[in-house]
Design a protein around this motif. Sequence first.
Motif, PDB file in Angstrom:
ATOM      1  N   LEU A 160       0.849  -1.561   0.245  1.00 27.39           N
ATOM      2  CA  LEU A 160       0.263   0.253  -0.117  1.00 27.39           C
ATOM      3  C   LEU A 160       0.532   1.229   0.158  1.00 27.39           C
ATOM      4  N   GLN A 161       1.014   2.027  -0.798  1.00 29.48           N
ATOM      5  CA  GLN A 161       1.433   2.685  -1.304  1.00 29.48           C
ATOM      6  C   GLN A 161       0.944   4.300  -0.617  1.00 29.48           C
ATOM      7  N   VAL A 162       1.732   4.075   0.371  1.00 26.88           N
ATOM      8  CA  VAL A 162       1.191   5.644   1.877  1.00 26.88           C
ATOM      9  C   VAL A 162       2.249   6.208   2.116  1.00 26.88           C
ATOM     10  N   ASP A 163       1.924   7.327   2.545  1.00 23.49           N
ATOM     11  CA  ASP A 163       3.609   8.177   4.075  1.00 23.49           C
ATOM     12  C   ASP A 163       4.639   8.095   2.739  1.00 23.49           C
ATOM     13  N   GLY A 164       4.889   8.079   1.775  1.00 23.78           N
ATOM     14  CA  GLY A 164       6.418   7.304   1.544  1.00 23.78           C
ATOM     15  C   GLY A 164       6.605   6.707   0.549  1.00 23.78           C
ATOM     16  N   LEU A 165       6.025   5.572   1.202  1.00 20.75           N
ATOM     17  CA  LEU A 165       6.332   4.384   0.750  1.00 20.75           C
ATOM     18  C   LEU A 165       6.141   4.163  -0.475  1.00 20.75           C
ATOM     19  N   ALA A 166       6.763   3.714  -1.664  1.00 16.82           N
ATOM     20  CA  ALA A 166       6.235   3.507  -2.982  1.00 16.82           C
ATOM     21  C   ALA A 166       6.821   2.094  -3.470  1.00 16.82           C
ATOM     22  N   ASN A 167       6.631   1.649  -4.687  1.00 20.42           N
ATOM     23  CA  ASN A 167       6.840   0.808  -4.967  1.00 20.42           C
ATOM     24  C   ASN A 167       8.479   0.767  -6.215  1.00 20.42           C
ATOM     25  N   ASP A 168       8.768   0.980  -6.272  1.00 18.91           N
ATOM     26  CA  ASP A 168      10.190   2.250  -6.595  1.00 18.91           C
ATOM     27  C   ASP A 168      11.003   0.880  -6.523  1.00 18.91           C
ATOM     28  N   GLU A 169      12.445   1.954  -7.658  1.00 19.58           N
ATOM     29  CA  GLU A 169      13.501   1.557  -7.845  1.00 19.58           C
ATOM     30  C   GLU A 169      14.832   1.195  -6.528  1.00 19.58           C
ATOM     31  N   LEU A 170      13.738   1.919  -5.635  1.00 23.68           N
ATOM     32  CA  LEU A 170      14.941   1.336  -4.248  1.00 23.68           C
ATOM     33  C   LEU A 170      14.232   0.200  -3.995  1.00 23.68           C
ATOM     34  N   HIS A 171      12.689   0.566  -3.430  1.00 26.41           N
ATOM     35  CA  HIS A 171      11.859  -0.534  -2.842  1.00 26.41           C
ATOM     36  C   HIS A 171      12.597  -2.089  -3.958  1.00 26.41           C
ATOM     37  N   LYS A 172      11.870  -1.492  -4.432  1.00 28.60           N
ATOM     38  CA  LYS A 172      12.684  -2.776  -5.781  1.00 28.60           C
ATOM     39  C   LYS A 172      14.212  -3.783  -5.861  1.00 28.60           C
ATOM     40  N   GLU A 173      15.337  -2.587  -5.108  1.00 29.84           N
ATOM     41  CA  GLU A 173      16.255  -3.283  -5.142  1.00 29.84           C
ATOM     42  C   GLU A 173      16.379  -4.173  -3.450  1.00 29.84           C
ATOM     43  N   GLN A 174      15.376  -3.246  -2.693  1.00 28.69           N
ATOM     44  CA  GLN A 174      15.554  -3.827  -1.425  1.00 28.69           C
ATOM     45  C   GLN A 174      15.006  -5.034  -1.672  1.00 28.69           C
ATOM     46  N   ILE A 175      14.068  -5.199  -2.088  1.00 32.47           N
ATOM     47  CA  ILE A 175      13.520  -6.528  -2.348  1.00 32.47           C
ATOM     48  C   ILE A 175      14.100  -7.982  -3.282  1.00 32.47           C
ATOM     49  N   GLN A 176      15.152  -6.936  -3.927  1.00 36.03           N
ATOM     50  CA  GLN A 176      16.207  -8.297  -4.518  1.00 36.03           C
ATOM     51  C   GLN A 176      17.385  -8.627  -3.303  1.00 36.03           C
ATOM     52  N   ASP A 177      17.715  -7.530  -2.716  1.00 36.18           N
ATOM     53  CA  ASP A 177      18.382  -8.342  -1.177  1.00 36.18           C
ATOM     54  C   ASP A 177      17.475  -8.818  -0.750  1.00 36.18           C
ATOM     55  N   LEU A 178      16.492  -9.441  -0.942  1.00 40.57           N
ATOM     56  CA  LEU A 178      16.398 -10.896   0.315  1.00 40.57           C
ATOM     57  C   LEU A 178      16.531 -11.765  -0.207  1.00 40.57           C
ATOM     58  N   ALA A 180      17.352 -14.896   1.197  1.00 38.76           N
ATOM     59  CA  ALA A 180      16.668 -16.254   2.225  1.00 38.76           C
ATOM     60  C   ALA A 180      15.075 -16.322   3.175  1.00 38.76           C
ATOM     61  N   GLY A 181      14.555 -17.337   3.121  1.00 38.93           N
ATOM     62  CA  GLY A 181      13.922 -17.325   3.088  1.00 38.93           C
ATOM     63  C   GLY A 181      13.452 -16.799   4.812  1.00 38.93           C
ATOM     64  N   GLY A 182      12.794 -15.778   5.568  1.00 41.93           N
ATOM     65  CA  GLY A 182      13.068 -14.874   6.731  1.00 41.93           C
ATOM     66  C   GLY A 182      13.720 -13.607   6.797  1.00 41.93           C
ATOM     67  N   ASP A 183      14.031 -13.280   5.248  1.00 41.02           N
ATOM     68  CA  ASP A 183      14.868 -11.784   5.386  1.00 41.02           C
ATOM     69  C   ASP A 183      13.586 -10.631   5.240  1.00 41.02           C
ATOM     70  N   THR A 184      14.527  -9.802   6.255  1.00 37.91           N
ATOM     71  CA  THR A 184      13.229  -8.455   6.123  1.00 37.91           C
ATOM     72  C   THR A 184      13.723  -7.712   5.544  1.00 37.91           C
ATOM     73  N   PHE A 185      13.210  -6.098   5.753  1.00 37.35           N
ATOM     74  CA  PHE A 185      13.549  -4.813   5.739  1.00 37.35           C
ATOM     75  C   PHE A 185      12.369  -3.840   6.248  1.00 37.35           C
ATOM     76  N   PRO A 186      12.699  -2.743   6.531  1.00 37.33           N
ATOM     77  CA  PRO A 186      11.240  -2.482   7.875  1.00 37.33           C
ATOM     78  C   PRO A 186      11.270  -1.177   6.175  1.00 37.33           C
ATOM     79  N   LEU A 187       9.440  -1.211   6.826  1.00 36.31           N
ATOM     80  CA  LEU A 187       9.188  -0.247   5.809  1.00 36.31           C
ATOM     81  C   LEU A 187       8.807   1.649   6.030  1.00 36.31           C
ATOM     82  N   LEU A 188       9.962   2.458   6.194  1.00 33.92           N
ATOM     83  CA  LEU A 188       9.352   3.405   6.936  1.00 33.92           C
ATOM     84  C   LEU A 188       8.433   4.488   6.094  1.00 33.92           C
ATOM     85  N   SER A 189       8.270   5.621   7.078  1.00 37.98           N
ATOM     86  CA  SER A 189       6.815   6.467   6.692  1.00 37.98           C
ATOM     87  C   SER A 189       8.133   7.748   6.481  1.00 37.98           C
TER      88      SER A 189
END
Length: 273
Positions: A160-178, A180-189
């Motif tokens: 849900l793209q709200v409060d600064g969260l966006a499915n942009d290039e940075l977000h896609k990079e962060q996803i690529q960095d996940l 192993a199963g269980g890996d996470t990254f925080p969603l910051l406003s």
Amino acid sequence: MADRAESEARVAEETLRAWERDQAQLKADVIDQDTQEWQSNPSFAGLERVGGVDLSYIKGDDTSACASLVVLSYPDLEVLYEDCCMVAVNAPYVAGFLAFREVPFLVEALQRLEQKEPGLRPQVLLVDGNGILHHRGFGIACHLGVLTGLPCVGVAKNLLQVDGLANDELHKEQIQDLQAGGDTFPLLSTSGKILGMALRSYAKSTKPVYVSVGHKMSLLSAVQLVHSCCRYRVPEPIRQADIRSREYIRKHLEAVSASPQPERMSEDADSEH
DNA sequence: GCGACAG
DNA sequence: ATCTTGTCGC
């Protein structure tokens, strides 16, 4: 048409404002804190039943849906309880107001459980959608949690793209960095608050799920719980609720088409007059 | 006109 | 959410 959707959205908005005024104190008290004994240990010892809820819709029918509630054993994830019910949806789907569309039927399902099998009451609910990761900081998982008093976790399949969260290039990079199963990254406003976590819930799936706090639970516990409920990408309680509500609709449509058409009054003769 | 859009 | 079968890959 568009007018109807807009006016209903306005009603939902007003309802939400009134609701927020009434519940402000409650929100501050228990939304993002662990409150249960089983949350205090890494293996969740003492947790035996996890619930999942979902609604499935019929294509081309904007009023009929199937609401389902399942309860699974923990940590084995076997189905202990299932409740599917055809319902008539009132509110339209408006992003940000999902709770007003789906929550009433979920509350009813939980009341039926309470009446029929109180011993199977879930100790926590996984909800399809977001918790505090929401335009108003109060998504469906929070809403359902406060109405039922149950610990709730929001699990969304899309961001849900709200409060600064966006499915942009940075977000896609962060996803690529996940990796192993269980890996996470925080969603910051924008202001730096942690709204939720992207979680690689299943080693074989690249696409994460978005976990956020719903009610009576910390984000850390929520993420660990969701991960421990995953056989596939979508955590098993929600996945089972989804599978079973869809199957229920399939059978429902089958039964409707096989049954004799509803009898018409003898209006043919009347219409002649 | 274009993008955004939990379910 | 829903329309939709097989298919390519690990």
